[in-house]
Scaffold this motif. Structure first.
Motif, PDB file in Angstrom:
ATOM      1  N   ASP A   1       0.857  -1.175   0.000  1.00  0.00           N
ATOM      2  CA  ASP A   1       0.000   0.000   0.000  1.00  0.00           C
ATOM      3  C   ASP A   1       0.896   1.228   0.000  1.00  0.00           C
ATOM      4  O   ASP A   1       1.760   1.381   0.856  1.00  0.00           O
ATOM      5  N   VAL A   2       0.713   2.063  -0.983  1.00  0.00           N
ATOM      6  CA  VAL A   2       1.548   3.258  -1.071  1.00  0.00           C
ATOM      7  C   VAL A   2       0.715   4.529  -1.032  1.00  0.00           C
ATOM      8  O   VAL A   2       1.245   5.618  -1.177  1.00  0.00           O
ATOM      9  N   GLY A   3      -0.589   4.400  -0.862  1.00  0.00           N
ATOM     10  CA  GLY A   3      -1.453   5.565  -0.813  1.00  0.00           C
ATOM     11  C   GLY A   3      -1.308   6.318   0.490  1.00  0.00           C
ATOM     12  O   GLY A   3      -0.903   5.781   1.512  1.00  0.00           O
ATOM     13  N   THR A   4      -1.651   7.568   0.431  1.00  0.00           N
ATOM     14  CA  THR A   4      -1.615   8.416   1.614  1.00  0.00           C
ATOM     15  C   THR A   4      -2.965   8.393   2.323  1.00  0.00           C
ATOM     16  O   THR A   4      -3.947   7.867   1.799  1.00  0.00           O
ATOM     17  N   GLN A   5      -3.004   8.999   3.478  1.00  0.00           N
ATOM     18  CA  GLN A   5      -4.280   9.144   4.189  1.00  0.00           C
ATOM     19  C   GLN A   5      -5.250   9.952   3.334  1.00  0.00           C
ATOM     20  O   GLN A   5      -6.446   9.648   3.288  1.00  0.00           O
ATOM     21  N   LYS A   6      -4.743  10.936   2.628  1.00  0.00           N
ATOM     22  CA  LYS A   6      -5.575  11.736   1.721  1.00  0.00           C
ATOM     23  C   LYS A   6      -6.158  10.839   0.634  1.00  0.00           C
ATOM     24  O   LYS A   6      -7.350  10.932   0.321  1.00  0.00           O
ATOM     25  N   ASP A   7      -5.326   9.988   0.034  1.00  0.00           N
ATOM     26  CA  ASP A   7      -5.797   9.079  -1.015  1.00  0.00           C
ATOM     27  C   ASP A   7      -6.911   8.177  -0.500  1.00  0.00           C
ATOM     28  O   ASP A   7      -7.916   7.969  -1.178  1.00  0.00           O
ATOM     29  N   LEU A   8      -6.720   7.649   0.695  1.00  0.00           N
ATOM     30  CA  LEU A   8      -7.714   6.759   1.283  1.00  0.00           C
ATOM     31  C   LEU A   8      -9.010   7.514   1.569  1.00  0.00           C
ATOM     32  O   LEU A   8     -10.100   7.019   1.300  1.00  0.00           O
TER      33      LEU A   8
ATOM     34  N   HIS B   1     -12.256   9.165   9.197  1.00  0.00           N
ATOM     35  CA  HIS B   1     -11.342   8.378  10.027  1.00  0.00           C
ATOM     36  C   HIS B   1     -10.000   8.162   9.319  1.00  0.00           C
ATOM     37  O   HIS B   1      -8.960   8.087   9.972  1.00  0.00           O
ATOM     38  N   ALA B   2     -10.020   8.078   7.989  1.00  0.00           N
ATOM     39  CA  ALA B   2      -8.771   7.904   7.242  1.00  0.00           C
ATOM     40  C   ALA B   2      -7.845   9.100   7.461  1.00  0.00           C
ATOM     41  O   ALA B   2      -6.628   8.929   7.583  1.00  0.00           O
ATOM     42  N   LEU B   3      -8.419  10.286   7.533  1.00  0.00           N
ATOM     43  CA  LEU B   3      -7.597  11.480   7.771  1.00  0.00           C
ATOM     44  C   LEU B   3      -6.918  11.445   9.125  1.00  0.00           C
ATOM     45  O   LEU B   3      -5.828  11.987   9.290  1.00  0.00           O
ATOM     46  N   ASP B   4      -7.577  10.798  10.085  1.00  0.00           N
ATOM     47  CA  ASP B   4      -7.021  10.685  11.432  1.00  0.00           C
ATOM     48  C   ASP B   4      -6.112   9.468  11.588  1.00  0.00           C
ATOM     49  O   ASP B   4      -5.561   9.249  12.663  1.00  0.00           O
ATOM     50  N   GLY B   5      -6.026   8.658  10.549  1.00  0.00           N
ATOM     51  CA  GLY B   5      -5.223   7.441  10.612  1.00  0.00           C
ATOM     52  C   GLY B   5      -5.913   6.321  11.366  1.00  0.00           C
ATOM     53  O   GLY B   5      -5.271   5.378  11.818  1.00  0.00           O
TER      54      GLY B   5
ATOM     55  N   GLU C   1     -17.662  15.363   2.862  1.00  0.00           N
ATOM     56  CA  GLU C   1     -16.753  15.696   1.760  1.00  0.00           C
ATOM     57  C   GLU C   1     -16.253  17.136   1.903  1.00  0.00           C
ATOM     58  O   GLU C   1     -15.062  17.412   1.740  1.00  0.00           O
ATOM     59  N   LYS C   2     -17.147  18.037   2.221  1.00  0.00           N
ATOM     60  CA  LYS C   2     -16.759  19.444   2.410  1.00  0.00           C
ATOM     61  C   LYS C   2     -15.721  19.555   3.531  1.00  0.00           C
ATOM     62  O   LYS C   2     -14.691  20.224   3.373  1.00  0.00           O
ATOM     63  N   TYR C   3     -15.980  18.905   4.650  1.00  0.00           N
ATOM     64  CA  TYR C   3     -15.055  18.936   5.779  1.00  0.00           C
ATOM     65  C   TYR C   3     -13.691  18.358   5.370  1.00  0.00           C
ATOM     66  O   TYR C   3     -12.646  18.956   5.652  1.00  0.00           O
ATOM     67  N   CYS C   4     -13.704  17.209   4.722  1.00  0.00           N
ATOM     68  CA  CYS C   4     -12.449  16.551   4.320  1.00  0.00           C
ATOM     69  C   CYS C   4     -11.645  17.423   3.366  1.00  0.00           C
ATOM     70  O   CYS C   4     -10.426  17.546   3.498  1.00  0.00           O
ATOM     71  N   MET C   5     -12.321  18.047   2.412  1.00  0.00           N
ATOM     72  CA  MET C   5     -11.622  18.908   1.448  1.00  0.00           C
ATOM     73  C   MET C   5     -10.964  20.089   2.158  1.00  0.00           C
ATOM     74  O   MET C   5      -9.855  20.495   1.789  1.00  0.00           O
ATOM     75  N   GLU C   6     -11.625  20.606   3.177  1.00  0.00           N
ATOM     76  CA  GLU C   6     -11.033  21.713   3.947  1.00  0.00           C
ATOM     77  C   GLU C   6      -9.800  21.229   4.720  1.00  0.00           C
ATOM     78  O   GLU C   6      -8.826  21.983   4.857  1.00  0.00           O
ATOM     79  N   GLN C   7      -9.828  20.002   5.212  1.00  0.00           N
ATOM     80  CA  GLN C   7      -8.702  19.466   5.978  1.00  0.00           C
ATOM     81  C   GLN C   7      -7.520  19.105   5.084  1.00  0.00           C
ATOM     82  O   GLN C   7      -6.372  19.209   5.494  1.00  0.00           O
ATOM     83  N   ILE C   8      -7.802  18.700   3.872  1.00  0.00           N
ATOM     84  CA  ILE C   8      -6.771  18.228   2.954  1.00  0.00           C
ATOM     85  C   ILE C   8      -5.963  19.392   2.365  1.00  0.00           C
ATOM     86  O   ILE C   8      -4.788  19.240   2.071  1.00  0.00           O
ATOM     87  N   LYS C   9      -6.564  20.550   2.218  1.00  0.00           N
ATOM     88  CA  LYS C   9      -5.888  21.717   1.584  1.00  0.00           C
ATOM     89  C   LYS C   9      -4.512  21.950   2.114  1.00  0.00           C
ATOM     90  O   LYS C   9      -4.131  21.871   3.177  1.00  0.00           O
TER      91      LYS C   9
END
Length: 138
Positions: A7-14, A57-61, A130-138
């Motif tokens: 697995d080479v994806g990032t938390q963002k990818d997941l 949860h993926a963003l938090d690992g 999705e809105k929340y995640c996009m704000e966190q990923i920026k």
């Protein structure tokens, strides 16, 4: 013999993958709804919600095997802290109960109105997460 790829994806990818999966489940729910398959629509709408929750949860690992644990952690970290409204937490818990009844109760009759409501909740959950995640990923 070829070795399995790591697995080479990032938390963002997941996170993005899980949001996409949530949207696909929602699309399936709508198709089932249009075919008057309300139990199936309830199931897919719930899984749309579940995958959206797992995107956060993926963003938090974090990763959870049990639905109860994923929803509980979401409620603790995101609803009780008022990142998302309490009403949304209640809707998610109700969606889980309806999915469970639709899948496991032999004589459960899913109504058109209920399935329509489940799809609307899934749509709302995905949009907010999705809105929340996009704000966190920026």
């Amino acid at each position: 013999m070829e070795q399995p790829k790591e697995d080479v994806g990032t938390q963002k990818d997941l996170c993005l993958y899980r949001i996409q999966t949530a949207k696909e489940n929602l699309k399936s729910a709508k198709i089932l709804f249009d075919a008057d398959e309300y139990k199936g629509a309830n199931n897919r709408a719930y899984y749309a919600i579940f995958n959206a929750i797992n995107a956060i949860h993926a963003l938090d690992g974090n990763a959870f095997k049990r639905h109860k644990d994923a929803i509980g952690k979401f409620n603790k970290d995101y609803v009780k802290t008022e990142i998302f409204p309490r009403e949304l937490g209640r809707k998610i818990c109700e969606a889980e109960e309806i999915r469970h009844a639709s899948d496991y109760d032999d004589f459960y009759i899913a109504s058109r109105e209920e399935a329509e409501r489940q799809i609307a909740v899934a749509d709302e959950v995905i949009e907010r997460i999705e809105k929340y995640c996009m704000e966190q990923i920026k």
